[in-house]
Scaffold this active site. Structure first.
Site, PDB file in Angstrom:
ATOM      1  N   HIS A 163     -21.756 -89.839 -32.333  1.00 32.08           N
ATOM      2  CA  HIS A 163     -22.046 -90.081 -33.753  1.00 32.08           C
ATOM      3  C   HIS A 163     -20.824 -89.748 -34.612  1.00 32.08           C
ATOM      4  O   HIS A 163     -20.526 -90.449 -35.580  1.00 32.08           O
ATOM      5  CB  HIS A 163     -23.218 -89.204 -34.217  1.00 32.08           C
ATOM      6  CG  HIS A 163     -24.515 -89.505 -33.521  1.00 32.08           C
ATOM      7  ND1 HIS A 163     -25.098 -88.630 -32.632  1.00 32.08           N
ATOM      8  CD2 HIS A 163     -25.338 -90.579 -33.599  1.00 32.08           C
ATOM      9  CE1 HIS A 163     -26.235 -89.151 -32.196  1.00 32.08           C
ATOM     10  NE2 HIS A 163     -26.407 -90.329 -32.761  1.00 32.08           N
ATOM     11  N   ARG A 181     -30.571 -87.609 -25.805  1.00 30.55           N
ATOM     12  CA  ARG A 181     -31.555 -87.259 -24.763  1.00 30.55           C
ATOM     13  C   ARG A 181     -30.947 -86.419 -23.630  1.00 30.55           C
ATOM     14  O   ARG A 181     -31.686 -85.816 -22.857  1.00 30.55           O
ATOM     15  CB  ARG A 181     -32.151 -88.520 -24.150  1.00 30.55           C
ATOM     16  CG  ARG A 181     -33.165 -89.202 -25.044  1.00 30.55           C
ATOM     17  CD  ARG A 181     -33.985 -90.206 -24.263  1.00 30.55           C
ATOM     18  NE  ARG A 181     -35.135 -90.633 -25.020  1.00 30.55           N
ATOM     19  CZ  ARG A 181     -35.102 -91.556 -25.969  1.00 30.55           C
ATOM     20  NH1 ARG A 181     -33.965 -92.142 -26.263  1.00 30.55           N
ATOM     21  NH2 ARG A 181     -36.198 -91.885 -26.620  1.00 30.55           N
TER      22      ARG A 181
END
Ligand code: PAF
Length: 252
Positions: free
Chosen positions: A36, A186
């Site tokens: 990100h 995740r």
């Protein structure tokens, strides 16, 4: 860095930005990592204003347990974004985003029916609907998506073209750990042993083996294989390590 939680507040801010200022958006579900951050850096290099949205979108989870288990780390996420000079974080709640109770949805009926779409019915309706809402709310000139979710990237590009949305969709290279595992929110759900095991997935996916051979090898190593296929000039794969689903892809 300013935190905005409702649509009207953002609209006021957006209206007050001078017309010449370009806005870049990075839509996320939080639990941010270096992948990100690389999208934020790209946006900051290409735009005057960078906005990151954090919204764990309930409509794209086809299992309630997956939604419940999705890591929520808002404070830590905001610290990361602040330290990378992001200008605004948009953190709406589900009532704000789904004022219609999800009665209006965006759906695509071709690409979304395969691969991830087959294993996760309704997933892409949820993704496309929320992405369109975010684009309409934030009104960015550019929006940044990682190539790890390659099918998602193709679908978002297709939606934007089909619905004449005036935002450029920028696909960005997947960021990987040292052992090759693609960064994903995740990954933190993997235990230490699974995390080590997970590195076999990208290693085999980019090997010279054929898709069937890769699937066999992965099964031998304890993965449950959903698919290993070659399309869109990529080799794409999805596997399970117990309850954790991993997806990845490499350019051919
Ligand atoms: O890739 C994601 O994190 C999500 O699918 C997205 C694009 C933020 C939509 O909820």
């Amino acid at each position: 860095m300013n935190i905005v939680t409702n649509i009207n507040e953002w609209r006021q801010i957006r209206n007050n930005l001078t017309a010449k200022k370009t806005v870049g958006l990075i839509p996320t579900m939080g639990h941010l990592h270096a992948g990100h951050v690389s999208l934020c850096n790209r946006s900051r290099a290409e735009n005057d204003v960078t906005v990151v949205s954090i919204f764990v979108n309930p409509t794209q989870f086809n299992q309630a347990s997956d939604f419940d288990l999705y890591p929520r780390t808002i404070e830590h996420d905001c610290d990361i974004l602040k330290s990378h000079q992001v200008d605004y974080v948009f953190i709406p709640d589900a009532k704000e985003i789904y004022q219609d109770g999800y009665q209006v949805q965006v759906s695509e009926n071709t690409i979304s029916a395969e691969l991830e779409g087959l294993s996760r019915p309704g997933h892409f309706n949820g993704v496309l609907t929320v992405v369109l809402k975010l684009l309409n709310i934030i009104q960015p000139m550019r929006a940044y998506f990682g190539e790890k979710d390659y099918q998602q990237l193709l679908l978002v590009k297709k939606m934007v073209n089909a619905l004449c949305v005036p935002t450029e969709i920028v696909g960005c290279e997947t960021i990987r750990d040292k052992d090759g595992l693609a960064l994903s929110s995740r990954n933190t759900r993997l235990n230490e042993m699974q995390r080590k095991q997970a590195a076999h997935f990208p290693r085999l996916l980019q090997s010279a083996l054929k898709p069937e051979q890769i699937a066999e090898e992965l099964k031998t190593l304890g993965f449950k294989v959903d698919y290993i296929v070659e399309q869109w000039e990529r080799r794409l794969g999805a596997v399970w390590l117990d309850e954790v689903r991993l997806i990845d892809n490499f350019l051919f």
